[in-house]
Scaffold this motif. Structure first.
Motif, PDB file in Angstrom:
ATOM      1  N   GLU A 188       1.722  -5.691   9.288  1.00 38.38           N
ATOM      2  CA  GLU A 188       1.069  -5.277   8.043  1.00 38.38           C
ATOM      3  C   GLU A 188       2.068  -4.641   7.080  1.00 38.38           C
ATOM      4  N   THR A 189       2.940  -3.782   7.601  1.00 42.77           N
ATOM      5  CA  THR A 189       3.949  -3.128   6.772  1.00 42.77           C
ATOM      6  C   THR A 189       4.912  -4.158   6.195  1.00 42.77           C
ATOM      7  N   GLU A 190       5.302  -5.114   7.021  1.00 45.87           N
ATOM      8  CA  GLU A 190       6.199  -6.171   6.556  1.00 45.87           C
ATOM      9  C   GLU A 190       5.539  -6.981   5.442  1.00 45.87           C
ATOM     10  N   ALA A 191       4.270  -7.309   5.608  1.00 44.14           N
ATOM     11  CA  ALA A 191       3.559  -8.084   4.591  1.00 44.14           C
ATOM     12  C   ALA A 191       3.461  -7.299   3.282  1.00 44.14           C
ATOM     13  N   ALA A 192       3.203  -5.998   3.365  1.00 46.13           N
ATOM     14  CA  ALA A 192       3.109  -5.172   2.157  1.00 46.13           C
ATOM     15  C   ALA A 192       4.439  -5.120   1.430  1.00 46.13           C
TER      16      ALA A 192
END
Length: 72
Positions: free
Chosen positions: A47-51
């Motif tokens: 999720e952090t990578e996608a953000a």
């Protein structure tokens, strides 16, 4: 006293054998297999990578949802 003299009464005895049956190689290896110590960590990283990826694609500008905006 030398080691051989110190343990002369037990040094030549045969190695003790377990009374339990030997474990198969697969079962023994399974004991040392990796496990997920941190439940949900992988999803959080994704999720952090996608953000951060979407922030980089929009030039670093992030738009907040209405629920995320605090009005004081």
């Amino acid at each position: 006293m030398k080691t051989r003299e110190k343990y002369a009464d037990i040094i030549d005895l045969p190695r003790p054998q377990s009374k339990r049956p030997r474990m198969s190689a697969e079962n023994r290896a399974a004991q040392f297999a990796p496990f997920a110590a941190l439940t949900g960590y992988h999803e959080s990283v994704e999720e952090t990578e996608a953000a951060h990826t979407s922030a980089n694609e929009t030039g670093g500008v992030e738009f907040a949802d209405e629920e995320d905006v605090w009005i004081s």
